[in-house]
Design an enzyme around this catalytic site. Structure first.
Site, PDB file in Angstrom:
ATOM      1  N   ASN A  24       0.800  -1.038   0.097  1.00 57.10           N
ATOM      2  CA  ASN A  24      -0.180   0.089  -0.042  1.00 57.10           C
ATOM      3  C   ASN A  24       0.868   1.341  -0.150  1.00 57.10           C
ATOM      4  OD1 ASN A  24      -1.440   2.340   1.213  1.00 57.10           O
ATOM      5  ND2 ASN A  24      -3.327   0.838   1.139  1.00 57.10           N
ATOM      6  N   SER A  47      -5.080  -0.307  -2.633  1.00 56.09           N
ATOM      7  CA  SER A  47      -5.530   0.995  -2.354  1.00 56.09           C
ATOM      8  C   SER A  47      -6.668   0.773  -1.522  1.00 56.09           C
ATOM      9  CB  SER A  47      -5.932   1.514  -3.369  1.00 56.09           C
ATOM     10  OG  SER A  47      -6.498   3.107  -3.306  1.00 56.09           O
ATOM     11  N   GLU A  48      -6.604   1.355  -0.270  1.00 55.20           N
ATOM     12  CA  GLU A  48      -7.717   1.078   0.805  1.00 55.20           C
ATOM     13  C   GLU A  48      -9.262   1.267   0.496  1.00 55.20           C
ATOM     14  OE1 GLU A  48      -4.839   3.104   1.154  1.00 55.20           O
ATOM     15  OE2 GLU A  48      -5.550   4.703   2.437  1.00 55.20           O
ATOM     16  N   ASN A  49      -9.376   1.985  -0.449  1.00 50.95           N
ATOM     17  CA  ASN A  49     -10.844   2.297  -0.951  1.00 50.95           C
ATOM     18  C   ASN A  49     -11.204   1.108  -1.670  1.00 50.95           C
ATOM     19  OD1 ASN A  49      -9.131   3.343  -2.960  1.00 50.95           O
ATOM     20  ND2 ASN A  49     -10.809   3.731  -4.137  1.00 50.95           N
ATOM     21  N   SER A  89     -11.197  -4.581   3.020  1.00 46.35           N
ATOM     22  CA  SER A  89      -9.881  -3.774   2.745  1.00 46.35           C
ATOM     23  C   SER A  89      -8.923  -3.606   3.967  1.00 46.35           C
ATOM     24  CB  SER A  89     -10.172  -2.349   1.893  1.00 46.35           C
ATOM     25  OG  SER A  89      -9.241  -1.875   1.456  1.00 46.35           O
TER      26      SER A  89
END
Lengths: 213, 229
Positions: A24, A47-49, A89
């Site tokens: 990340n 990607s944390e979304n 996530s």
């Protein structure tokens, strides 16, 4: 002394991301690392979304407002990439499934404490996002930052004065002056830019730095 | 026959009253249910508590709701952004309360509520100012903070397609908070691009099962490849 510029720093970090790593990249400076990942390695960008297998920016005109990264910029999905919801996530982070995260920082302490979310200034609107989750969740947290503030203060410190993001979570710090490994409550210098002596760096940082070159 | 489809946006949000707590999906503008929020603004409701990742972007969605003066409190992870000027103004004027929650804790607390859990022990935030005053526990040598579930009266989410039983699929990263918010509200309202007949959604690929969804409404303005601006 030749300081690394931001592009060279991104390039330097990219060299240390191994084949097969789930990674990340934080918003801002770390995002640039993606542009320098060696083409002969398969690396999974998270990607944390809610995506794994994030690809580069789309061609002009190809942007899709439903396909963005954590910085809310349009991105693409590599063949084999996938989407998931926020609980999954962040389980990837907290559950120790993300191998490496690369974050920016206001300050990093020699014991690995990280401050990167809030200056604590009165009147400043705080915003934390996923920084705290990444800092404690990823198996390794790398920081990428310029070593000194504009006014010349070291951002590698004895104890953070800014509000903390995570405790003892940073294992390595990439800077424009060199690379530091943090362990045993001390900063270990593994690389210095050419023309800079360890003695000179110690004087500017104001910390005992262990020579690990 | 069970039919969760509403004939209009106004009908879909028609039972939301002042003082309600409302989860609003979306990460930035991706997954933001703009049409439902616009419907909410058309209702004369105020004193709302909003749970959403951001405190509004630009002029639409949560930003428009804040601009209209309807929000008394927001629970979110990342309020401060280049285009969060409506939140910034309200916050500086002291007219909006902010509860700042790390993004993963926000997701986990919503998930906990939807899953019937009484709270979660999370490592995120331990030792930071955001964990001050909260119960901590060391489990297997690692420190955790007790965080409580976040429930809401309503969830407003955006999905790609739905059916009359409320089954939903999403589009790309617009999925974000939709599936967990759908689980954590007393009444979940989904705006979808298209309501399809039962059986059209592949049962192997349904992301939100209809049990978590109370109302579905179509928004004519949405197009594949782009959310309304």
């Amino acid at each position: 002394m030749t300081r690394l510029d931001r592009t060279a720093m991104a390039c330097r970090v990219a060299q240390d991301i191994p084949e097969g790593a789930y990674v990340n990249l934080g918003i801002g400076l770390p995002t640039r690392v993606a542009d320098f990942l060696p083409a002969d390695r398969e690396i999974f960008l998270h990607s944390e979304n809610g995506l794994l297998g994030m690809g580069p920016s789309p061609a002009p005109g190809e942007e899709d407002s439903d396909l963005i990264n954590a910085g809310k910029q349009p991105v693409t999905l590599l063949t084999g990439g996938c989407f998931f919801h926020h609980a999954d996530s962040f389980a990837m982070m907290r559950g120790g499934h993300i191998d490496i995260c690369v974050l920016g920082a206001f300050q990093v302490a020699r014991n690995g404490d990280l401050a990167n979310w809030h200056t604590g200034e009165a009147g400043a609107i705080p915003a934390v996002g996923g920084a705290m989750d990444l800092a404690v969740g990823a198996r390794q947290t790398f920081v990428m930052m310029e070593l000194f503030t504009r006014s010349g203060e070291s951002k590698l410190v004895d104890r953070c004065s800014y509000p903390l993001t995570g405790l003892a979570c940073v294992s390595r710090v990439y800077t424009d002056h060199g690379v530091f490994e943090l362990h045993d409550d001390a900063a270990h210098v593994t690389e210095l830019v050419s023309g800079l002596s360890l003695q000179e760096l110690r004087a500017r940082v104001g910390l005992e730095l262990v020579d690990a070159r | 026959m069970i039919n969760k489809e509403c004939s209009s946006i106004d009908e879909a949000v028609g039972t939301i009253g002042s003082g309600a707590s409302i989860m609003i999906g979306g990460f930035g503008t991706a997954g933001m249910p703009d049409d439902l929020v616009d419907g909410l603004i058309r209702r004369d409701v105020t004193n709302l508590t909003i749970i959403s990742n951001n405190a509004g972007n630009g002029e639409t969605g949560v930003a428009a709701l804040i601009k209209a003066g309807r929000v008394s409190k927001i629970i979110c992870s990342f309020p401060r952004q280049a285009d969060s000027h409506h939140f910034d103004s309200a916050w500086r004027a002291g007219t909006i309360e902010l509860e700042l929650v790390p993004q993963g804790n926000l997701a986990a607390r919503i998930d906990a509520a939807g899953s019937g859990l009484g709270g979660i022990f999370t490592p995120t935030g331990f030792g930071t100012s955001l964990a001050e005053g909260k119960e901590v526990r060391r489990i297997d040598g690692k420190d955790y903070v007790l965080e409580m579930p976040i429930r809401a009266d309503f969830a407003l989410i955006k999905a790609y397609r739905g059916d009359r039983w409320g089954n939903l699929v999403y589009r790309k990263t617009a999925r974000n908070f939709g599936p967990i918010m759908a689980m954590a509200a007393c009444c979940t309202i989904a705006q979808v691009e298209e309501v399809v007949p039962l059986g059209v959604l592949d049962p192997e690929n349904v992301v939100t099962p209809g049990i978590f969804v109370n109302r579905v409404v179509t928004t004519g303005s949405m197009q594949a490849g782009g959310a309304p601006q």
